[in-house]
Design an enzyme around this catalytic site. Structure first.
Site, PDB file in Angstrom:
ATOM      1  N   ASP A  18       0.973  -1.204  -0.013  1.00  0.00           N
ATOM      2  CA  ASP A  18      -0.045  -0.215   0.030  1.00  0.00           C
ATOM      3  C   ASP A  18       1.021   1.116   0.055  1.00  0.00           C
ATOM      4  OD1 ASP A  18      -1.412   2.468   0.599  1.00  0.00           O
ATOM      5  OD2 ASP A  18      -2.789   0.992   1.979  1.00  0.00           O
ATOM      6  N   GLY A  45       4.474  -2.418  17.614  1.00  0.00           N
ATOM      7  CA  GLY A  45       3.832  -3.487  16.385  1.00  0.00           C
ATOM      8  C   GLY A  45       4.599  -3.676  15.156  1.00  0.00           C
ATOM      9  N   GLU A  67       7.385  -6.669  18.590  1.00  0.00           N
ATOM     10  CA  GLU A  67       6.276  -7.346  17.522  1.00  0.00           C
ATOM     11  C   GLU A  67       5.955  -8.601  18.382  1.00  0.00           C
ATOM     12  OE1 GLU A  67       4.544  -6.631  14.932  1.00  0.00           O
ATOM     13  OE2 GLU A  67       3.788  -8.726  15.160  1.00  0.00           O
ATOM     14  N   GLU A 111       1.894   1.657  13.464  1.00  0.00           N
ATOM     15  CA  GLU A 111       0.671   1.827  12.410  1.00  0.00           C
ATOM     16  C   GLU A 111      -0.077   1.000  12.948  1.00  0.00           C
ATOM     17  OE1 GLU A 111      -1.742   0.688  10.534  1.00  0.00           O
ATOM     18  OE2 GLU A 111      -0.548   0.005   8.674  1.00  0.00           O
TER      19      GLU A 111
HETATM   20  N1  SAH Z   1       4.464  -1.551  11.514  1.00  0.00           N
HETATM   21  C1  SAH Z   1       4.461  -2.386  10.490  1.00  0.00           C
HETATM   22  C2  SAH Z   1       3.219  -3.468  10.826  1.00  0.00           C
HETATM   23  C3  SAH Z   1       1.789  -2.759  11.004  1.00  0.00           C
HETATM   24  S1  SAH Z   1       0.568  -4.036  11.377  1.00  0.00           S
HETATM   25  C4  SAH Z   1       4.117  -1.908   9.062  1.00  0.00           C
HETATM   26  O1  SAH Z   1       3.867  -0.496   9.415  1.00  0.00           O
HETATM   27  O2  SAH Z   1       4.175  -2.499   8.043  1.00  0.00           O
HETATM   28  C5  SAH Z   1       0.333  -4.066  12.965  1.00  0.00           C
HETATM   29  C6  SAH Z   1       1.330  -5.030  13.697  1.00  0.00           C
HETATM   30  O3  SAH Z   1       1.370  -4.742  15.059  1.00  0.00           O
HETATM   31  C7  SAH Z   1       1.198  -6.476  13.361  1.00  0.00           C
HETATM   32  O4  SAH Z   1       2.234  -7.239  12.890  1.00  0.00           O
HETATM   33  C8  SAH Z   1       0.768  -7.037  14.972  1.00  0.00           C
HETATM   34  O5  SAH Z   1       1.185  -8.362  14.962  1.00  0.00           O
HETATM   35  C9  SAH Z   1       1.535  -6.070  15.553  1.00  0.00           C
HETATM   36  N2  SAH Z   1       0.754  -6.093  16.976  1.00  0.00           N
HETATM   37  C10 SAH Z   1      -0.639  -5.531  17.322  1.00  0.00           C
HETATM   38  N3  SAH Z   1      -0.868  -5.305  18.728  1.00  0.00           N
HETATM   39  C11 SAH Z   1       0.480  -5.762  19.234  1.00  0.00           C
HETATM   40  C12 SAH Z   1       0.728  -5.751  20.506  1.00  0.00           C
HETATM   41  N4  SAH Z   1      -0.222  -5.387  21.381  1.00  0.00           N
HETATM   42  N5  SAH Z   1       2.041  -6.082  20.717  1.00  0.00           N
HETATM   43  C13 SAH Z   1       2.771  -6.232  19.994  1.00  0.00           C
HETATM   44  N6  SAH Z   1       2.537  -6.040  18.646  1.00  0.00           N
HETATM   45  C14 SAH Z   1       1.348  -6.021  18.219  1.00  0.00           C
END
Ligand code: SAH
Length: 388
Positions: A18, A45, A67, A111
């Site tokens: 995206d 995350g 993550e 994100e």
């Molecule tokens: N930052 C990356 C991924 C975004 S998607 C990018 O911008 O491409 C959101 C990510 O956060 C996912 O990989 C999900 O596994 C992770 N995530 C969601 N909740 C979380 C939490 N409570 N602790 C750690 N990771 C988390």
């Protein structure tokens, strides 16, 4: 379930591809180097680790990439393959709610946005990470989010949804009368929010927005979100429901930048969201549309949407304030109807301006978005906005 989804590389690729999303994050970080250079960063995350790599490119002193899913292993691999940056990034596998970090962060990057901004309930984790890791006066990228809303008119969409239930109107399906379940099926289809990219000309009033300030909002504030609605219809038409989208601001100290998912803007994998009411409302130009959007968080990392739209009497007798029409719906944000697979008839002509109604709202706050369309013109042709 949730972390299993994000543990798969194809879903990370979907987000990386995206280009509006990833390109805007890149621009927001690189244009605001000053906020990263020599600073401690936490990537909340981290997924594939892409935002950690951006932060390191911008000169971060150290990045902690947190993550929870199995993706943490792949992030380690990806980061190790970029040796000029890898010395300054530590991947930590675990939930931001649970892991411990050796130092406080000057800036958080994340994100956490889902459909309608709040789907997936990851904003709560972002806020918890803020309270656990961010130094006082630290920055957050993104800084604020806004949910935008406007009533829309779309006869084709309404008929399409209503027709899905027609199957249950058969009185002799293999000699079985299906009609007892017609009402249930009808309500069921209207309980699915529609996710697709729509023509902003379908909006019947200038949009309003609800702000969520990530630097201030409390976790509990996100359990229930109540938005009073008040619009003035720009045209006389049938209103079929409420259209919603969101944007987020990276309030960088050099260049503040918005990431928008507005209709008519370059399409993202979030598309837009429409709550369709089973009972349309008739409005005249100039008529006021009021109501309420009430989002209630539920255990499956999403929200129940309660929507009410009302129109009051117009002309003589209006001062008595009698409500003529009310239409309500209950929808589950967890179970959207992804409609993008059906080709949209709408294409923007070269000389066509974005929708008048949108322009009036966005003009004063989004001037920095102008170059975005040039920079990032490839729409994301992927299915599924995040965790479905
Ligand atoms: N930052 C990356 C991924 C975004 S998607 C990018 O911008 O491409 C959101 C990510 O956060 C996912 O990989 C999900 O596994 C992770 N995530 C969601 N909740 C979380 C939490 N409570 N602790 C750690 N990771 C988390």
């Amino acid at each position: 379930m949730y972390f299993h989804y994000y543990g798969q590389l194809l879903h990370q690729q979907n987000m990386l591809q995206d280009y509006v999303r990833t390109g805007t994050y890149y621009a927001a970080v690189i244009e605001n180097r000053a906020d990263f250079t020599g600073r401690v960063v936490v990537d909340v995350g981290a997924g594939s680790g892409i935002l950690s790599l951006f932060a390191a490119q911008a000169g971060a002193k150290h990045v902690y990439a947190v993550e929870a899913s199995e993706m943490a292993e792949y992030a380690r691999k990806l980061i190790a393959g970029n040796p000029s940056l890898s010395q300054r990034i530590t991947v930590i596998k675990g939930k931001v709610e649970e892991v411990e970090l050796p130092e406080k962060a000057d800036i958080l990057i994340s994100e956490p946005m889902g459909t309608l901004l709040v789907n997936e309930r990851m904003l709560e984790s972002y806020v918890i990470a803020r309270d656990r890791f961010l130094a006082p006066d630290g920055k957050m990228f993104p800084t604020v989010g806004r949910i935008h809303m406007a009533p829309f008119s779309d006869e084709y969409l309404f008929v399409e949804i209503a027709n899905k239930a027609l199957f249950w109107q058969q009185q002799s399906y293999y000699d079985v009368n299906l009609t007892p379940l017609y009402g249930t099926a009808f309500q069921g289809y209207f309980s699915q929010p529609v996710v697709d990219a729509f023509d902003p000309r379908l909006l019947v009033a200038p949009p309003i927005f609800h702000v969520i300030d990530f630097t201030k909002v409390k976790e509990e504030d996100l359990y229930e979100i109540d938005v009073p609605l008040r619009f003035t219809a720009a045209v006389g038409t049938r209103v079929h429901g409420l259209a919603c989208w969101f944007d987020v601001l990276f309030d960088g100290s050099t260049v503040p930048r918005w990431l928008t998912t507005a209709p008519g803007s370059p399409t993202t994998h979030w598309y837009q969201l429409r709550c369709v009411l089973s009972q349309p409302l008739y409005v005249m130009a100039g008529q006021e549309i009021t109501g309420r959007l009430h989002l209630v968080a539920h255990k499956s990392q999403s929200y129940t949407i309660y929507l009410t739209l009302q129109t009051k009497m117009w002309g003589p007798g209006a001062e008595q304030g009698g409500i003529l029409q009310t239409s309500s719906g209950k929808l589950d944000l967890k179970e959207p109807y992804y409609r993008m697979s059906q080709p949209q008839s709408y294409t923007v002509a070269q000389d066509q301006q974005p929708h008048q109604l949108l322009q009036s709202q966005e003009l004063n706050v989004q001037t920095q978005d102008i170059e975005e369309a040039d920079l990032l013109e490839q729409p994301a042709q992927n299915s599924g906005a995040h965790f479905g």
